[in-house]
Design an enzyme around this catalytic site. Sequence first.
Site, PDB file in Angstrom:
ATOM      1  N   LYS A 105       0.833  -1.214   0.000  1.00 23.90           N
ATOM      2  CA  LYS A 105       0.000   0.000   0.000  1.00 23.90           C
ATOM      3  C   LYS A 105       0.866   1.262   0.000  1.00 23.90           C
ATOM      4  O   LYS A 105       0.624   2.176  -0.774  1.00 23.90           O
ATOM      5  CB  LYS A 105      -0.919   0.045   1.226  1.00 23.90           C
ATOM      6  N   ARG A 112      -9.511   1.166   9.022  1.00 27.28           N
ATOM      7  CA  ARG A 112      -9.052  -0.191   9.310  1.00 27.28           C
ATOM      8  C   ARG A 112     -10.124  -1.000  10.046  1.00 27.28           C
ATOM      9  O   ARG A 112      -9.917  -2.178  10.324  1.00 27.28           O
ATOM     10  CB  ARG A 112      -7.817  -0.115  10.205  1.00 27.28           C
ATOM     11  N   ARG A 117      11.970  -6.528   3.304  1.00 28.80           N
ATOM     12  CA  ARG A 117      11.905  -5.080   3.550  1.00 28.80           C
ATOM     13  C   ARG A 117      12.823  -4.705   4.723  1.00 28.80           C
ATOM     14  O   ARG A 117      13.594  -3.752   4.642  1.00 28.80           O
ATOM     15  CB  ARG A 117      10.457  -4.670   3.858  1.00 28.80           C
ATOM     16  N   ARG A 125      11.295  -0.665  11.749  1.00 25.90           N
ATOM     17  CA  ARG A 125      10.087  -0.508  12.557  1.00 25.90           C
ATOM     18  C   ARG A 125      10.027  -1.565  13.646  1.00 25.90           C
ATOM     19  O   ARG A 125      10.287  -2.746  13.399  1.00 25.90           O
ATOM     20  CB  ARG A 125       8.858  -0.632  11.653  1.00 25.90           C
ATOM     21  N   ARG A 149      -0.566  -8.598  13.487  1.00 27.38           N
ATOM     22  CA  ARG A 149      -1.156  -7.561  12.632  1.00 27.38           C
ATOM     23  C   ARG A 149      -2.015  -8.203  11.543  1.00 27.38           C
ATOM     24  O   ARG A 149      -3.057  -7.684  11.166  1.00 27.38           O
ATOM     25  CB  ARG A 149      -0.041  -6.703  11.998  1.00 27.38           C
TER      26      ARG A 149
END
Length: 285
Positions: free
Chosen positions: A13, A88, A127, A139, A150
């Site tokens: 996204k 969300r 990533r 992160r 998540r």
Amino acid sequence: MRLILLGPPGAGKGTQAQRLVHKHDLVQLSTGEMLRAAVAAQTPVGLQAKDIMASGSLVPDEIVIGIISDRLDQPDMKNGFILDGFPRTVPQAAALDELLKKKHIKLDAVIELRVNESALLDRVESRVAEMRARGEEVRIDDTPEVLSKRLASYRTLTEPLIHYYSERRKLLTVDGMMTIEHVTREINRILSAIGAVEPKASKAAAPAKQAKAGARKTAKPAGKKAAKTAGKAAKPAPKAAKTASKGVKKAKKATRKTVKKTAKKVVKKPAKKAAKKVTKKRAKR
Ligand code: AMP
């Protein structure tokens, strides 16, 4: 243009939002980024969100709704925006509907990036590796354990939004497993098909047809219902096709006129010549 990008963590996204921002001069509204900034700045919201985010849970609806509401009032929103990571939950989506209604803003589409869940972990791992290689800070919630939490919260709380927007004929689904470049192309094609972006002026007639076909091909919703929705959401495409065909009709009419005029000229000339010949002959006699 006002868009929502929907998809699980790692679906791409953020990457796609940045590309759209660049191409269409939009503003990216990422609640995750805003919250991370708040955490870093140790604002009251940041202090409230910090531990929740670190655990992979969702921050309370009122917090994110408040952030988005304030942000939508900023003057840079004029040209349009892409919501990334918001809404969300269904209550967030309902609150967003209310906000947009109050602010007289129309949502163009919700683009769902559909991905294979088993690939997400690999994506997030690479990533993280890339970020580490670049010397960037990783992160805190980009670990396999937090990612699975998540993902679970995406499934239970966010996935119902697919149905929510499908019912409202806003949902368009793109295969998020393709290359980044390919996904971007498909999104742009869909956006042209629904009339959210202008097709290239130089090829006005052809892209209208292409876009229409593209919308059917590209918007690959998973279920039958979603397929219907994508087709319906892409309704403005026939409008574009109509306009294009109007243009074609006009062009045809103009061609017919020219042909008639030319024909008259062609007919007139020999007739005049013949008339002259007759007059000459008579004069001789
Ligand atoms: P993201 O960068 O979108 O993956 O978001 C990172 C984290 O921020 C999420 O795991 C949540 O804890 C929090 N967050 C971001 N957006 C929202 C939202 N719309 N509602 C609730 N929590 C959010």
